[in-house]
Design an enzyme around this catalytic site. Sequence first.
Site, mmCIF file in Angstrom:
data_model
loop_
_atom_site.group_PDB
_atom_site.id
_atom_site.type_symbol
_atom_site.label_atom_id
_atom_site.label_comp_id
_atom_site.label_asym_id
_atom_site.label_seq_id
_atom_site.Cartn_x
_atom_site.Cartn_y
_atom_site.Cartn_z
ATOM 1 N N LYS A 47 0.870 -1.181 0.000
ATOM 2 C CA LYS A 47 0.000 0.000 0.000
ATOM 3 C C LYS A 47 0.907 1.231 0.000
ATOM 4 O O LYS A 47 1.443 1.629 1.032
ATOM 5 C CB LYS A 47 -0.918 0.042 1.221
ATOM 6 C CG LYS A 47 -2.032 1.060 1.017
ATOM 7 C CD LYS A 47 -2.439 1.808 2.254
ATOM 8 C CE LYS A 47 -1.503 2.868 2.703
ATOM 9 N NZ LYS A 47 -1.303 4.011 1.780
ATOM 10 N N GLU B 263 10.173 1.375 10.298
ATOM 11 C CA GLU B 263 11.150 2.426 9.960
ATOM 12 C C GLU B 263 10.423 3.739 10.187
ATOM 13 O O GLU B 263 9.634 4.168 9.348
ATOM 14 C CB GLU B 263 11.605 2.293 8.506
ATOM 15 C CG GLU B 263 12.297 0.986 8.173
ATOM 16 C CD GLU B 263 13.700 0.885 8.758
ATOM 17 O OE1 GLU B 263 14.247 1.907 9.204
ATOM 18 O OE2 GLU B 263 14.242 -0.232 8.772
ATOM 19 N N CYS C 206 13.621 11.248 6.644
ATOM 20 C CA CYS C 206 13.713 10.831 8.053
ATOM 21 C C CYS C 206 15.131 11.027 8.560
ATOM 22 O O CYS C 206 15.362 11.176 9.750
ATOM 23 C CB CYS C 206 13.305 9.375 8.181
ATOM 24 S SG CYS C 206 14.200 8.304 7.064
ATOM 25 N N GLU D 253 9.982 16.449 14.114
ATOM 26 C CA GLU D 253 10.529 16.349 12.761
ATOM 27 C C GLU D 253 10.064 17.566 11.968
ATOM 28 O O GLU D 253 8.859 17.798 11.868
ATOM 29 C CB GLU D 253 9.946 15.110 12.086
ATOM 30 C CG GLU D 253 10.854 13.948 12.069
ATOM 31 C CD GLU D 253 10.326 12.825 11.194
ATOM 32 O OE1 GLU D 253 9.136 12.501 11.268
ATOM 33 O OE2 GLU D 253 11.126 12.267 10.449
HETATM 34 P P1 NAD Z 1 2.662 8.627 7.563
HETATM 35 O O1 NAD Z 1 2.932 7.852 8.813
HETATM 36 O O2 NAD Z 1 1.629 9.675 7.602
HETATM 37 O O3 NAD Z 1 2.209 7.628 6.415
HETATM 38 C C1 NAD Z 1 3.011 6.538 6.023
HETATM 39 C C2 NAD Z 1 2.123 5.514 5.341
HETATM 40 O O4 NAD Z 1 1.185 5.031 6.288
HETATM 41 C C3 NAD Z 1 1.307 6.057 4.175
HETATM 42 O O5 NAD Z 1 1.230 5.063 3.192
HETATM 43 C C4 NAD Z 1 -0.044 6.303 4.803
HETATM 44 O O6 NAD Z 1 -1.098 6.236 3.876
HETATM 45 C C5 NAD Z 1 -0.123 5.142 5.760
HETATM 46 N N1 NAD Z 1 -1.041 5.325 6.874
HETATM 47 C C6 NAD Z 1 -1.383 6.467 7.520
HETATM 48 N N2 NAD Z 1 -2.266 6.198 8.497
HETATM 49 C C7 NAD Z 1 -2.487 4.862 8.477
HETATM 50 C C8 NAD Z 1 -3.284 3.974 9.238
HETATM 51 N N3 NAD Z 1 -4.057 4.397 10.233
HETATM 52 N N4 NAD Z 1 -3.269 2.661 8.937
HETATM 53 C C9 NAD Z 1 -2.484 2.202 7.952
HETATM 54 N N5 NAD Z 1 -1.703 2.985 7.187
HETATM 55 C C10 NAD Z 1 -1.692 4.306 7.454
HETATM 56 O O7 NAD Z 1 4.059 9.161 7.080
HETATM 57 P P2 NAD Z 1 4.375 10.034 5.769
HETATM 58 O O8 NAD Z 1 3.941 11.427 6.023
HETATM 59 O O9 NAD Z 1 3.908 9.335 4.545
HETATM 60 O O10 NAD Z 1 5.975 9.953 5.737
HETATM 61 C C11 NAD Z 1 6.774 10.762 6.502
HETATM 62 C C12 NAD Z 1 7.221 10.013 7.751
HETATM 63 O O11 NAD Z 1 7.887 8.822 7.367
HETATM 64 C C13 NAD Z 1 8.213 10.807 8.563
HETATM 65 O O12 NAD Z 1 7.925 10.651 9.927
HETATM 66 C C14 NAD Z 1 9.539 10.142 8.215
HETATM 67 O O13 NAD Z 1 10.532 10.295 9.182
HETATM 68 C C15 NAD Z 1 9.131 8.732 8.058
HETATM 69 N N6 NAD Z 1 10.108 7.999 7.266
HETATM 70 C C16 NAD Z 1 10.922 7.102 7.900
HETATM 71 C C17 NAD Z 1 11.886 6.426 7.175
HETATM 72 C C18 NAD Z 1 12.784 5.428 7.847
HETATM 73 O O14 NAD Z 1 13.376 4.632 7.137
HETATM 74 N N7 NAD Z 1 12.926 5.435 9.171
HETATM 75 C C19 NAD Z 1 12.023 6.653 5.795
HETATM 76 C C20 NAD Z 1 11.184 7.575 5.181
HETATM 77 C C21 NAD Z 1 10.222 8.242 5.930
#
Ligand code: NAD
Length: 498
Positions: free
Chosen positions: A191, A267, A301, A398
Amino acid sequence: MSIVSANPTPADERALLASLPTGLLIDGVWRPASDGGTFDVIDPSTGDALLTIASATPADGAAALDAAVGAQRPWARTAPRERAEILRRAFDAVTARSDDFALLMTLEMGKPLAESRGEVAYGAEFLRWFSEETARIAGRFAMAPDGNSRLLVMKRPVGPSLFITPWNFPLAMATRKIAPAIAAGCTMVLKPAALTPLTALLFAQVLSEAGLPDGVLNVIQTTRAGAVTGPLIADSRLRKLSFTGSTEVGRRLIADAAQQVLRVSMELGGNAPLLVFDDADLDKAVDGAMLAKLRNGGEACTAANRILVQRGVAGEFSRRLTERMAAHTIARGTDPASKIGPLVDESTRQKVHELVTSAVAEGATLALGGRVVQGAGYFYEPTVLTDVPAGARILSQEIFGPVAPIVTFDTEEEAVRLANDTEFGLVAYAFTRDLNRGLRLAEELEVGMFGLNTGIVSNPAAPFGGVKQSGTGREGGIEGIEEYLETRYVGIADPYRE
Ligand code: NAD
């Protein structure tokens, strides 16, 4: 070969978008959503719709898991070499279509084309790395210490896995999970983030063309993330959840996954400190800070979220960093002059602006930027804040934007204390010429990754991941494949005792 040229025109953009699949990929078939639902993918540099694509329903999610479960046994039995060669062909295909993938990422996510090309190379490398690891999955055999039995330890694929990925690295965050899962023999439901799903659709198409059997990878982009993935996490046939995204969502998913005692890889978010000591090579430190801060427009991140500088060089470092950031051209990512594209959407931009405004209210000095760029798209000026007081809100969250908060410190001990003063533990960076200090920091900083005299640590051959609330599990390296393997032990009777 790519459809588009290295310097893409508006006609190239239209041709690429017109060539993409727009459905859900379930059991090898691209199909519309069961209720016919769709959503628009937006170009963050204009706010205009790029393409309308299918939006999965819970019924589509269930069908995707059915397909993954159905494909699991035959897929687990394939020869490692066969899986390796699918990955290798996919690596070649993504590399050959680098211009297409780069343009697509720039269109849906916003970063400059040069950076998107960098992500294509990085993302593709996971395919090559894990194609090489596939044939090296092995167990062990031993005689029990008392000599009375034999111990066979084998590695088995974990089984059907659900992947939920973020919008900020649309290709690499997918390949970092999909490549080791293919190598291990797991089937998948992906997804992708609703903000940037197009890259995943193109990648899934490329994988099918590379020979990935039907049902091994299923893709269910949707605007209803929780409603579609929740039932899958609760389904006893799912064996693994790998999530990249915010700590806030990760925490909730861990709780959901606990009901089934699902294996999870998380992650999550970061709050990286970047430490500059008086003895640092300042040129290298400024280069490193630019990379750690502005790569991906700060939407990473691993982005340097807190720049901690020792008092003796704080003035000079801040002056040079401000000068470099001021020279960055803000423009749509397809513009060859662009060094910084838009933020991904309006709410991200508002959050960034609000953090800057509150830092100034808390006593920080605005040395550069601090303004929303007027006009179409979600652009924000590269921003430098100096003398940020410890305890300012911007240091605990962040930022996810092109904003560099600079804090001054006096001693190494103080720097370590400030750096560790966060619930996150993804990555830290430090610039110093003192090797002993570098090694002390590598031991004292509470992180999963540490960059010594470098502003970038991501490498497909290295284990990427965090400690504390930045997550659990590792992606990449020889460690990455372990996330998709179970250890099975077989006890065997003494072959000499009849
Ligand atoms: P997010 O947590 O809002 O969303 C990530 C994913 O989760 C998306 O596909 C979103 O649709 C899905 N999602 C959201 N709510 C959900 C739920 N209730 N149930 C299931 N899926 C759900 O994050 P984002 O804004 O897309 O990405 C940015 C974040 O990702 C930042 O916090 C960043 O640090 C982190 N990130 C971490 C890494 C790592 O490797 N540690 C890498 C890239 C990004």
